[in-house]
Design an enzyme around this catalytic site. Structure first.
Site, PDB file in Angstrom:
ATOM      1  N   TRP A 224     -18.062  16.217   5.720  1.00  0.00           N
ATOM      2  CA  TRP A 224     -17.281  17.227   6.455  1.00  0.00           C
ATOM      3  C   TRP A 224     -17.604  16.532   8.101  1.00  0.00           C
ATOM      4  CZ3 TRP A 224     -17.514  18.043   1.826  1.00  0.00           C
ATOM      5  CH2 TRP A 224     -16.747  19.014   1.272  1.00  0.00           C
TER       6      TRP A 224
ATOM      7  N   ARG B 205      -6.572  33.537   2.998  1.00  0.00           N
ATOM      8  CA  ARG B 205      -7.730  34.461   2.691  1.00  0.00           C
ATOM      9  C   ARG B 205      -8.519  34.645   3.856  1.00  0.00           C
ATOM     10  NH1 ARG B 205     -10.325  30.112  -1.199  1.00  0.00           N
ATOM     11  NH2 ARG B 205     -11.426  28.862   0.195  1.00  0.00           N
ATOM     12  N   ASP B 206      -9.597  35.224   3.782  1.00  0.00           N
ATOM     13  CA  ASP B 206     -10.392  35.396   5.157  1.00  0.00           C
ATOM     14  C   ASP B 206     -11.207  34.394   5.586  1.00  0.00           C
ATOM     15  OD1 ASP B 206     -11.985  35.482   2.832  1.00  0.00           O
ATOM     16  OD2 ASP B 206     -13.092  37.444   3.404  1.00  0.00           O
ATOM     17  N   GLU B 207     -10.497  33.011   5.578  1.00  0.00           N
ATOM     18  CA  GLU B 207     -10.987  31.882   6.322  1.00  0.00           C
ATOM     19  C   GLU B 207     -10.096  31.243   7.078  1.00  0.00           C
ATOM     20  OE1 GLU B 207     -13.498  29.038   3.991  1.00  0.00           O
ATOM     21  OE2 GLU B 207     -13.399  30.226   2.303  1.00  0.00           O
TER      22      GLU B 207
ATOM     23  N   HIS C 159      -4.093  24.682  -0.213  1.00  0.00           N
ATOM     24  CA  HIS C 159      -5.086  23.944   0.268  1.00  0.00           C
ATOM     25  C   HIS C 159      -4.807  22.634   0.277  1.00  0.00           C
ATOM     26  CE1 HIS C 159      -8.901  26.370   0.747  1.00  0.00           C
ATOM     27  NE2 HIS C 159      -9.479  25.192   0.557  1.00  0.00           N
TER      28      HIS C 159
ATOM     29  N   ASP D 146     -11.941  18.875   5.028  1.00  0.00           N
ATOM     30  CA  ASP D 146     -10.492  18.898   4.445  1.00  0.00           C
ATOM     31  C   ASP D 146      -9.720  18.078   5.426  1.00  0.00           C
ATOM     32  OD1 ASP D 146     -12.281  21.361   3.646  1.00  0.00           O
ATOM     33  OD2 ASP D 146     -10.401  22.397   3.072  1.00  0.00           O
TER      34      ASP D 146
ATOM     35  N   GLU E 137      -6.049  24.939  -4.262  1.00  0.00           N
ATOM     36  CA  GLU E 137      -7.785  24.706  -4.011  1.00  0.00           C
ATOM     37  C   GLU E 137      -8.346  24.005  -5.389  1.00  0.00           C
ATOM     38  OE1 GLU E 137      -9.724  27.935  -3.016  1.00  0.00           O
ATOM     39  OE2 GLU E 137     -11.302  26.722  -1.857  1.00  0.00           O
TER      40      GLU E 137
HETATM   41  C1  BGC Z   1     -13.273  26.051   2.015  1.00  0.00           C
HETATM   42  C2  BGC Z   1     -12.925  24.578   2.166  1.00  0.00           C
HETATM   43  C3  BGC Z   1     -14.120  23.987   2.660  1.00  0.00           C
HETATM   44  C4  BGC Z   1     -15.030  24.281   1.881  1.00  0.00           C
HETATM   45  C5  BGC Z   1     -16.716  23.919   2.352  1.00  0.00           C
HETATM   46  C6  BGC Z   1     -14.401  26.589   1.407  1.00  0.00           C
HETATM   47  O1  BGC Z   1     -14.281  27.960   1.384  1.00  0.00           O
HETATM   48  O2  BGC Z   1     -12.070  26.810   1.768  1.00  0.00           O
HETATM   49  O3  BGC Z   1     -11.785  24.123   2.067  1.00  0.00           O
HETATM   50  O4  BGC Z   1     -14.105  22.863   2.860  1.00  0.00           O
HETATM   51  O5  BGC Z   1     -15.265  25.706   1.813  1.00  0.00           O
HETATM   52  O6  BGC Z   1     -17.190  23.451   1.175  1.00  0.00           O
END
Ligand code: BGC
Length: 949
Positions: free
Chosen positions: A584, A522-524, A823, A531, A802
């Site tokens: 994180w 996706r757009d990430e 994911h 992660d 995910e």
């Molecule tokens: C991502 C995650 C990330 C999270 C932050 C999501 O949109 O895909 O894997 O850690 O945002 O909470």
């Protein structure tokens, strides 16, 4: 090479060594001797014929790089492996020789002499620092436990890249800014070219290149490499990686043409919202050697290069895909004799910015690694063809099909299909994820994308020649990821557990594309720090991502705020708003420590120690009474079921575990890790201070967040609220046992199912087991009910999802606004499979598998008949396998030469029968422990229960 066959199978059995006859060993020595004679640097053949030891093998430098060209470190370290199946095989001394090689001769640079030492990994080079372009060969021999010397290894090579900006004559070149004015959606690739004349074929030539954007390079029409996505994604404002290739074979006498194609990629594409810059640019330098050695001629990017934006790639973007118009191909553009007829214009140039480090790429590039053939295909009622590759994957789609001149072939893809058999694409969100191809003539089209990639399992085709009969061969998936060697394997008698492990490995393949990403579709596709923080242990087991993670940490360090804040996404691109989330940002101390623990690389720990410290001080500065809150956290992201309407962190997806408890737990964990790291590095005062700090945090957590009955009092009483402080050892003795009881009750109230998000899930199963809740650990892991790992497997998962219910047969798709089917975060549980079920783990005191902890769970509660783990360590293959036999469990342990093993069994010594190998167990705290050297050991662990039945 004696390594596992990593090419084909998901699960590879280690080659259990057989001692080999004396004759076989002698034959190997003979072969080696012949090899040595032909070797560039010939050594006295004294050793090879006198002994039966084999030469060291699998020579590598620094973070597991094998004979790299374009290396970054002027003082490398050396590692080698020993092949010797005798029990207790070990090194007692070594000798290293480093020879400088040039076109005109060789010269001894450094001879370590005989060093009485067992060290066979990361041995520092102590000669004069290497210079840019310098080529060396190195070889090693060792002495074994009896003082016998081995033959010299065959030579491994290393060639330095360009280490200083003063090595560069090149300038950045690119298109005229006006060409891109208003071009926000249709961003074409840029085609660059330069011809040069050579009087003769050069004896050798090197090409150094990089881009702001993505680049591929050709000489005289031949690609310099099939490495892809160069130069990779770093913090382009601090460091840009440079690739180096030996291009000698591509040059010829007369006219030669250098060409490059560049595209936006991570630099100026939508993925970073052109945060780094507006347009891609190229920097390249071809260095041609003279017959007398040295660089004779340098051809660098400058204002004599020309470019065109009117080539066939009319649009290219990581999210949106690629549009290719074959009618715009420029036949001959990349070979001599091309007449551009004004299509190519002079580039614009810019000088190298000295604030941005140009650095030889430290780790392997992304490459096409394997090809998946379509398993089946169907024609949808609307005429489109839908192909199923059988596996969710990341990479390119190759089409090879009949098409019609001028008629656009459209390639779309999806991770899943809807009920009616059409593509499910809502979860791609704003990513267009599509490729189109317009043929310039009727006939077969063979097309693969270049500067984009997709996450998918299904491929949809339209626009092909409908008069042709569709075939399975029309579509292939080309799997792309960083070419880190595969190292770890797991296998068991449990089909779903094996599928889970396979899904984890595919999740890693799909998300280690130059940086560790959250998802590939996706757009990430960003480097979310949370992660990778949870997945690092598993990642380092499956593949040797040592160098990749070191590079990633370098980027992280460059983006860390002066106060120790860490962006939630590294490289942070345009996403700086997502700073400082607990769990994180703590990647800044967790990943360096995990790297050290699992590779034994002290240099990496030293390199990132300042970053670890700064991160801890970020917390210290905010802490009150040794506790800290980080209210704007993602917290226990995506906790599947709610207990109430508590909102913590960013929004309701942040779960219900208190951010105060989460941040304080990571603070305590960080202090503990810092104290251990300080000790390793010899900073004794730091070690003590951080240890004291961690104790204070532990006391504060125990007394503030737990009542006298061990119940969590801060925020909701979630599973994660217990798991984090327990996993990090932050609950004081007097509260711990009670807290474990409360956790047991919590799990029971939750129906024996997990209810954890990103942070808790990674630690849940191992923490339950470690605290005596094996049945609960097995319960949450081996269930097919929601939420749990097997649930998604039953819904057809071929990767880790995910959400536990990203899709279910019963209710269909989950919320498309965040619904990735690839994911890796929940795949962190894989470490429990390898370390506890199969029982093969690292040891902090002797990191990098210098000592291997063998501690399998041998219990009737485990629904397995056998399990095994095999790992290619820096010492060679380590493995452990067990199987149920009548009377108990038969365990076989393989410890590679020059490593040791510590076998720990939760049994009394009376219950263990030795079947092979010289080992003896001593009893400590109701456990039996055996310390062993290298070798293969077999023992039977008696099952008391079975014997009493
Ligand atoms: C991502 C995650 C990330 C999270 C932050 C999501 O949109 O895909 O894997 O850690 O945002 O909470």
């Amino acid at each position: 090479m004696g390594m596992l066959d990593v090419t084909a199978l998901e699960i590879a059995e280690p080659t259990w060594p057989t001692p080999g006859t004396a004759r076989q060993r002698l034959m190997r020595a003979v072969v080696l001797t012949i090899g040595l004679v032909t070797c560039a640097f010939s050594l006295k053949a004294e050793t090879a014929s006198e002994t039966q030891l084999e030469a060291p093998y699998d020579l590598s430098v620094n973070e597991g790089r094998r004979s790299p060209v374009g290396f970054h470190d002027a003082t490398p370290s050396f590692s080698w492996k020993i092949r010797d199946s005798r029990e207790g095989a070990a090194q007692t001394a070594y000798q290293l020789r480093v020879i400088s090689q040039s076109d005109v001769g060789s010269q001894l640079l450094w001879d370590s002499g005989t060093v009485p030492s067992a060290q066979s990994v990361y041995v520092p080079y102590e000669g004069m620092p290497l210079k840019s372009r310098q080529r060396i060969e190195w070889m090693v021999r060792y002495w074994d436990q009896d003082g016998t010397s081995s033959p010299w290894s065959s030579a491994a090579s290393l060639e330095m890249g360009l280490l200083a900006h003063s090595d560069w004559e090149a300038q950045w070149i690119g298109p005229n800014p006006d060409d891109f004015a208003g071009k926000d959606d249709e961003r074409p690739a840029i085609y660059l070219r330069k011809s040069l004349h050579l009087d003769e074929v050069p004896p050798s030539a090197r090409l150094y290149f990089t881009a702001k954007g993505l680049v591929d390079f050709s000489i005289n029409g031949s690609p310099v490499t099939d490495d892809a996505f160069q130069p990779g994604w770093t913090n382009y404002n601090a460091r840009i990686d440079v690739s180096t290739y030996d291009v000698t074979g591509l040059l010829k006498e007369g006219e030669n043409v250098l060409t490059a194609r560049i595209a936006d990629g991570w630099y100026s594409g939508t993925i970073s919202e052109r945060f780094y810059g507006q347009r891609p640019q190229l920097l390249a330098q071809l260095e041609i050697a003279s017959v007398n050695g040295g660089v004779e001629q340098t051809v660098a990017t400058d204002n004599t290069w020309t470019y065109s934006i009117n080539g066939p790639i009319i649009m290219s973007d990581l999210y949106h895909g690629e549009d290719y118009d074959a009618r715009r191909e420029m036949p001959g553009w990349d070979t001599p004799g091309y007449k551009s007829d004004g299509m190519y214009r002079p580039v614009t140039v810019a000088n190298i910015d000295h604030a941005v480090k140009l650095s030889p790429k430290r780790f392997q590039t992304v490459r096409p690694i394997q090809t998946l053939k379509a398993k089946t295909f169907k024609r949808h009622p609307d005429g489109k063809l839908i192909y199923d590759l059988g596996q969710n994957m990341t990479g390119w789609i190759r089409i090879n099909l009949p098409a019609v001149e001028g008629q656009k072939v459209t390639i779309r893809m999806a991770e899943m299909l809807q009920k009616d058999g059409s593509l499910y694409r809502a979860n791609y969100r704003t990513a267009r994820s599509m490729a189109t191809y317009i043929p310039s003539e009727d006939g077969m089209v063979d097309y693969t994308q270049s500067f984009t990639y997709f996450g998918f399992r299904y491929v949809e085709l339209s626009g092909y020649d409908v008069t042709a009969t569709p075939a399975k061969e029309w579509v292939e998936g080309i799997v792309l990821h960083t070419d880190s060697p595969r190292t770890g394997y797991f296998e068991s008698s449990h089909e779903k557990l094996n599928k889970l492990y396979s899904n984890i490995v595919w999740g890693q393949r799909g998300n280690f594309l130059d940086i560790p990403t959250d998802c590939p579709q996706r757009d990430e596709r960003w480097g979310w720090t949370g992660d990778i923080q949870v997945f690092t242990p598993m990642a380092l087991y499956n593949f040797d991502v040592h160098a990749l993670l070191a590079s990633y940490l370098d980027t992280m360090a460059s983006e860390m705020g002066a106060d120790g804040s860490v962006p939630a996404v590294v490289p942070q691109a345009h996403l700086s708003i997502f700073g400082n989330s607990a769990g994180w940002g703590d990647a800044a101390f967790i990943i360096p420590w995990q790297l050290y623990l699992r590779t034994g690389d002290v240099d990496v720990l030293r390199e990132f120690y300042p970053m670890m410290k700064r991160r801890l001080h970020y917390y210290s500065n905010k802490a009150r009474n040794n506790l800290v809150d980080e209210p704007r956290s993602f917290a226990d992201w995506l906790q599947p079921r709610r207990y109430g309407d508590t909102v913590v962190g960013w929004d309701e997806r942040s779960g219900e575990t208190s951010t105060y408890l989460i941040a304080s737990s990571y603070y305590g964990h960080g202090a503990r890790l810092l104290s251990q790291a300080s000790e390793v590095l010899g900073y004794t005062a730091d070690a003590e201070n951080y240890l004291n700090l961690s104790k204070k945090i532990s006391q504060a957590i125990s007394s503030t967040f737990f009542d006298s009955r061990g119940r969590v009092t801060e925020g909701q009483e979630t599973q994660t609220a217990y798991i984090l402080p327990l996993a990090f050892g932050l609950i004081e003795d007097d509260v711990r046992a009670k807290a474990v009881e409360r956790l047991e009750e919590r799990i029971e109230k939750d129906g024996g199912r997990l209810n954890t998000g990103f942070l808790g899930t990674s630690l849940l199963v191992s923490t339950l087991e470690e605290h005596g809740l094996l049945k609960q650990a097995i319960g949450v892991l081996f269930t097919s009910e929601y939420p749990g790992w097997f649930y998604s497997i039953d819904q057809g998962a071929t990767t880790i999802w995910e959400r536990w219910n990203s899709y279910s047969k019963e209710t269909g798709f989950g919320d498309a606004s965040m619904n990735s089917f690839n994911h890796y975060a929940y795949g962190a549980v894989g470490s429990f499979l390898t370390e506890r079920i199969a029982g093969l783990a690292p040891v902090a005191e002797k990191p990098g598998y210098a000592q291997i902890l063998i501690r399998p769970i041998l219990s009737d509660d485990l629904p397995l008949d056998h399990a095994s783990a095999a790992l290619e360590t820096r010492y060679g293959t380590a493995a452990n396998k067990w199987r149920k036999v009548s009377g108990g469990w038969e365990v076989t342990t393989l410890i590679p030469p020059n490593a040791t093993g510590k076998i720990v069994l939760d049994r009394s010594g009376n219950d263990i029968r030795i079947l092979r190998g010289n080992l003896s167990f001593t009893e400590r705290d109701k456990r039996s422990v055996a310390e062993v050297g290298a070798g293969t050991f077999k023992y039977l662990v008696v099952n008391e229960k079975q014997n009493h039945q």
